[in-house]
Design an enzyme around this catalytic site. Structure first.
Site, PDB file in Angstrom:
ATOM      1  N   HIS A   1       0.840  -1.191   0.000  1.00 18.04           N
ATOM      2  CA  HIS A   1       0.000   0.000   0.000  1.00 18.04           C
ATOM      3  C   HIS A   1       0.876   1.243   0.000  1.00 18.04           C
ATOM      4  CE1 HIS A   1       1.166  -0.386   4.201  1.00 18.04           C
ATOM      5  NE2 HIS A   1       0.849   0.891   4.381  1.00 18.04           N
TER       6      HIS A   1
ATOM      7  N   HIS B   1       4.753   0.092  -0.197  1.00 14.39           N
ATOM      8  CA  HIS B   1       5.519  -0.711   0.752  1.00 14.39           C
ATOM      9  C   HIS B   1       4.640  -1.787   1.372  1.00 14.39           C
ATOM     10  CE1 HIS B   1       3.823   2.805   2.811  1.00 14.39           C
ATOM     11  NE2 HIS B   1       3.811   2.100   3.932  1.00 14.39           N
TER      12      HIS B   1
ATOM     13  N   ARG C   1       7.983  -8.775  15.758  1.00 16.13           N
ATOM     14  CA  ARG C   1       8.424  -7.470  15.284  1.00 16.13           C
ATOM     15  C   ARG C   1       7.422  -6.402  15.703  1.00 16.13           C
ATOM     16  NH1 ARG C   1       7.667  -4.181  10.681  1.00 16.13           N
ATOM     17  NH2 ARG C   1       9.527  -2.995  10.078  1.00 16.13           N
TER      18      ARG C   1
END
Length: 369
Positions: free
Chosen positions: A217, A274, A284
């Site tokens: 997006h 990205h 993460r």
């Protein structure tokens, strides 16, 4: 901040997101549920080079810019034009604060599901806990460290925005919605600028090849500041190279251009596509600061990047309106406000010629036909 939240809430009430699965305890998954398997469309595969991915070892990575470098403005302009994303160091945000916000985020996401679900986001809500929605944002967490982090991000976002605009030949006097007075850090304020903090958590995944942390997006912002801790996962699309992993840098912050900067720069500084990959063995956390203009201000190609050889490519739009367009059309939102397609070599000239193209141009109007 309150205005921004109200604006997003209004947009989401018109475009609720109904998910057909509940929030599972992702920490205990032994195999990937079919509902979480990622199946990219043919259009996505074609647009993003059929999944080709470059790792940091391939020597093709977004530039790293030292904000104390006297040439930082020029370097930022080149990075925006060629990548749409870059990393910054010596940015003034203390490493201690980055560590603190990472610890606060991990503490939040490590709470039992029952506690997190007490703050569950409604289908038409903008704030709260839940499965990621590309355009959904947390307003802010009520803890001192995140409030301090927001203040540091605001100061950095203002500094970066001025540097990006300056690299286009746009001065502070050229932005009507910018305030004239300095803030406490000596930087000129961007009057009533809107910003929201978003915390993202990506648990370990038993089958990362079949899953996606966050789908490809672009952001709707002017720019986004991302702290991605020490675990890689962020990838950006680079023409001719495919997907490029953005390697974490100790103390570094990732800066990416959003759709509104794409519009304001008349396509000179493209918003970068990205995505986020997941990891089999490591969790993460990332913290994104999404920065934009006042939600009611019209953003259009600036007169200094419009001229006889560069007609305005986009119509004027507010962030509020654009969020609604993004909610309806997702990654095709930018084309929905496009007036005409770029001509060949339209942007071949350097930024030094922007003013020459606009010496007699006092508005953003253009005839297309």
């Amino acid at each position: 901040m309150h205005t921004m939240l109200s604006s997003i809430s209004d947009v989401y009430k018109s475009h609720p997101l109904f998910l057909h699965h509940k929030n599972p305890d992702l920490h205990s998954l032994q195999e990937l549920p079919d509902s979480y398997a990622w199946a990219p469309s043919l259009e996505d595969s074609h647009h993003h080079h059929h999944g080709h991915t470059l790792s940091p070892g391939d020597d093709v990575v977004p530039p790293v810019i030292d904000l104390e470098d006297p040439n930082a403005c020029v370097l930022i302009g080149h990075a925006c034009k060629t990548w749409g994303v870059f990393q910054v160091v010596n940015h003034g945000v203390p490493g201690r604060l980055l560590d603190d916000v990472e610890f606060a985020g991990k503490s939040l996401f490590s709470l039992p599901p029952q506690q997190k679900l007490k703050a569950a986001r409604s289908p038409d809500g903008a704030a709260g806990y839940g499965i990621a929605r590309i355009s959904s944002f947390f307003s802010k967490l009520m803890c001192d460290v995140v409030v301090e982090y927001e203040e540091a991000m605001k100061a950095l976002a203002e500094k970066l925005t001025w540097l990006v605009l300056a690299s286009l030949g746009i001065s502070k006097q050229d932005i009507q919605w910018a305030a004239a007075g300095p803030n406490n850090n000596g930087q000129d304020n961007l009057k009533d600028a809107s910003a929201v903090l978003q915390l993202n958590f990506y648990p370990t995944c038993p089958d990362p090849e079949r899953a996606m942390g966050l789908a490809a997006h672009t952001d709707s912002t002017l720019l986004t500041i991302l702290y991605q801790s020490a675990i890689s996962g962020l990838q950006v699309s680079k023409e001719g190279a495919g997907w490029v992993t953005v390697p974490p840098i100790p103390g570094g912050l990732v800066i990416n251009m959003g759709d509104l900067m794409h519009i304001l720069s008349n396509g000179l500084y493209p918003s970068v596509t990205h995505r986020v990959m997941v990891n089999r063995t490591q969790q993460r956390l990332s913290v994104a600061y999404l920065y934009g203009p006042p939600t009611s201000v019209l953003i259009s190609p600036h007169p200094k990047v419009v001229g006889p050889s560069r007609p305005a490519l986009y119509r004027a739009v507010t962030w509020h309106e654009y969020l609604g367009t993004k909610a309806k059309h997702f990654n095709k939102a930018l084309s929905c406000v496009q007036l005409c397609a770029p001509q060949n070599a339209m942007f071949a000239e350097g930024n030094d010629n922007h003013k020459n193209d606009n010496s007699n141009n006092n508005n953003n109007s253009v005839q297309v036909g």
